[in-house]
Design a protein around this motif. Structure first.
Motif, PDB file in Angstrom:
ATOM      1  N   UNK A  40       1.316 -24.572  -7.771  1.00  0.00           N
ATOM      2  CA  UNK A  40       1.916 -23.523  -8.327  1.00  0.00           C
ATOM      3  C   UNK A  40       0.942 -22.156  -7.904  1.00  0.00           C
ATOM      4  N   UNK A  41       1.596 -21.169  -7.381  1.00  0.00           N
ATOM      5  CA  UNK A  41       0.874 -19.892  -7.163  1.00  0.00           C
ATOM      6  C   UNK A  41       1.162 -19.076  -8.315  1.00  0.00           C
ATOM      7  N   UNK A  42      -0.033 -18.824  -9.149  1.00  0.00           N
ATOM      8  CA  UNK A  42       0.124 -17.874 -10.372  1.00  0.00           C
ATOM      9  C   UNK A  42      -0.493 -16.725 -10.019  1.00  0.00           C
ATOM     10  N   UNK A  43       0.054 -15.537 -10.228  1.00  0.00           N
ATOM     11  CA  UNK A  43      -0.617 -14.156  -9.865  1.00  0.00           C
ATOM     12  C   UNK A  43       0.172 -13.309 -11.072  1.00  0.00           C
ATOM     13  N   UNK A  44      -0.532 -12.499 -11.535  1.00  0.00           N
ATOM     14  CA  UNK A  44      -0.195 -11.543 -12.452  1.00  0.00           C
ATOM     15  C   UNK A  44       0.809 -10.254 -11.987  1.00  0.00           C
ATOM     16  N   UNK A  45       1.805 -10.643 -11.145  1.00  0.00           N
ATOM     17  CA  UNK A  45       3.008  -9.711 -10.487  1.00  0.00           C
ATOM     18  C   UNK A  45       4.314 -10.191 -10.829  1.00  0.00           C
ATOM     19  N   UNK A  46       5.129  -9.497 -11.241  1.00  0.00           N
ATOM     20  CA  UNK A  46       6.499 -10.073 -11.349  1.00  0.00           C
ATOM     21  C   UNK A  46       6.911 -10.883  -9.883  1.00  0.00           C
ATOM     22  N   UNK A  47       7.934 -11.827 -10.079  1.00  0.00           N
ATOM     23  CA  UNK A  47       8.163 -12.555  -8.798  1.00  0.00           C
ATOM     24  C   UNK A  47       8.974 -11.942  -7.853  1.00  0.00           C
ATOM     25  N   UNK A  48       9.711 -11.163  -8.372  1.00  0.00           N
ATOM     26  CA  UNK A  48      10.747 -10.012  -7.543  1.00  0.00           C
ATOM     27  C   UNK A  48       9.920  -8.987  -6.732  1.00  0.00           C
ATOM     28  N   UNK A  49       8.868  -8.533  -7.370  1.00  0.00           N
ATOM     29  CA  UNK A  49       7.940  -7.401  -6.606  1.00  0.00           C
ATOM     30  C   UNK A  49       7.436  -7.665  -5.347  1.00  0.00           C
ATOM     31  N   UNK A  50       8.151  -6.825  -4.169  1.00  0.00           N
ATOM     32  CA  UNK A  50       7.518  -7.161  -2.995  1.00  0.00           C
ATOM     33  C   UNK A  50       6.122  -6.317  -2.553  1.00  0.00           C
ATOM     34  N   UNK A  51       5.056  -7.163  -1.959  1.00  0.00           N
ATOM     35  CA  UNK A  51       3.728  -6.572  -1.985  1.00  0.00           C
ATOM     36  C   UNK A  51       3.612  -6.729  -0.402  1.00  0.00           C
ATOM     37  N   UNK A  52       2.804  -5.591  -0.013  1.00  0.00           N
ATOM     38  CA  UNK A  52       2.356  -5.845   1.619  1.00  0.00           C
ATOM     39  C   UNK A  52       1.041  -6.402   1.529  1.00  0.00           C
ATOM     40  N   UNK A  53       0.544  -7.453   1.330  1.00  0.00           N
ATOM     41  CA  UNK A  53      -0.524  -8.501   1.166  1.00  0.00           C
ATOM     42  C   UNK A  53      -1.266  -8.080   2.407  1.00  0.00           C
ATOM     43  N   UNK A  54      -2.391  -7.672   2.069  1.00  0.00           N
ATOM     44  CA  UNK A  54      -3.537  -7.374   3.398  1.00  0.00           C
ATOM     45  C   UNK A  54      -4.818  -8.016   2.944  1.00  0.00           C
ATOM     46  N   UNK A  55      -5.345  -8.494   4.151  1.00  0.00           N
ATOM     47  CA  UNK A  55      -6.586  -9.328   4.078  1.00  0.00           C
ATOM     48  C   UNK A  55      -7.754  -8.292   4.174  1.00  0.00           C
ATOM     49  N   UNK A  56      -8.877  -8.797   3.701  1.00  0.00           N
ATOM     50  CA  UNK A  56     -10.188  -7.890   3.919  1.00  0.00           C
ATOM     51  C   UNK A  56     -10.436  -8.036   5.389  1.00  0.00           C
TER      52      UNK A  56
END
Length: 287
Positions: free
Chosen positions: A156-172
């Motif tokens: 289970x991936x739990x994160x404090x953002x709504x499931x439907x929110x699209x995010x441009x995830x970026x790495x360090x």
């Protein structure tokens, strides 16, 4: 040319310093701990000390700036004033200021946003030649024990953002690539750049890369987990966890808040890492 990386001891500034050093540049890392990546010259100093900042700026033309996770208005204002004093008298051609988050255009009441906006205004008013970077959420956050633990043990991936929110995830790593490009590329004077990875992913789409399912975490639970690993406050009586949790609550109300600008990577001349490739390269992500 010598580059000064303010905040080189942190994860974000460290990624920038490491990238510049890997490119063969001379890099000086400013901070209180002296812990900097390999190949970087440490320079001890406090962010509120103009004299130390001026000494660190000797021979420097380009500066990367990331503030610590401090969000007290008076403290950040003092940092910005010290930086402005030091930079105005130096021969610096460009300062790339990573705000470490998106910052909304309208009033938010969120300390992590308002203090960074105020710092930009202070530096701009002083005539500091700024390029401002506004990243989204970092993929590296997924390695935090309270995220990684249930991801590996429960699927289970739990994160404090709504499931439907699209995010441009970026790495360090890609933050380092983008910042190094912003420090060296021509034609960026005064630019305000919304960073992001090469794709925008919803919670379930991100979880699928791990072979997991997604659950939106209560920001209060996130706050408690982060505060368990940090000490003290972020300023003005607010904890680090609460300050960061407030940014996620804000993002939940704006569907486009963390969307990437697809033109930034092209403008900076870089190729970014797809989230799937980043996940595959993390040893801890193998279940």
């Amino acid at each position: 040319m010598t580059y000064l990386v303010i905040g080189a001891s942190g994860a974000q500034g460290g990624a920038v310093a490491a990238r510049l050093a890997a490119q063969g540049h001379r890099v000086r890392g400013y901070g209180r701990s002296g812990r900097v990546p390999y190949g970087v010259e440490p320079f001890l100093g406090d962010l509120g000390d103009p004299a130390a900042l001026k000494a660190a700026l000797a021979g420097v033309r380009r500066v990367s700036l990331t503030l610590p996770m401090v969000f007290g208005a008076a403290t950040v204002a003092a940092y910005a004033a010290a930086l402005a004093e030091a930079l105005v008298g130096a021969s610096v051609e460009r300062v790339v200021f990573n705000l470490a988050n998106r910052v909304p255009e309208r009033a938010s009441g969120v300390a992590a946003f308002t203090t960074r906006r105020a710092a930009v205004e202070t530096l701009t008013a002083a005539g500091v030649p700024l390029v401002v970077l506004r990243p989204p959420v970092y993929l590296d956050n997924l390695g935090a024990p309270w995220v990684r633990g249930p991801l590996l043990s429960e699927g289970v991936l739990r994160y404090p953002l709504p499931a439907e929110l699209a995010v441009g995830w970026l790495s360090h790593h890609d933050l380092g690539v983008l910042t190094a490009a912003a420090l060296t590329r021509d034609g960026l004077e005064g630019a305000r750049l919304d960073l992001g990875g090469p794709e925008a992913l919803t919670g379930p789409e991100l979880a699928a890369l791990f072979g997991a399912r997604y659950e939106a975490q209560d920001p209060a639970a996130f706050t408690a987990a982060l505060d368990a690993l940090t000490s003290g406050t972020a300023g003005d009586g607010i904890s680090v966890g609460a300050a960061v949790g407030d940014t996620y609550r804000w993002a939940a109300s704006d569907p486009g808040f963390y969307l990437p600008d697809p033109g930034v990577a092209e403008r900076l001349g870089v190729k970014l890492t797809p989230a799937g490739e980043w996940v595959a390269a993390q040893p801890w992500a193998r279940r």
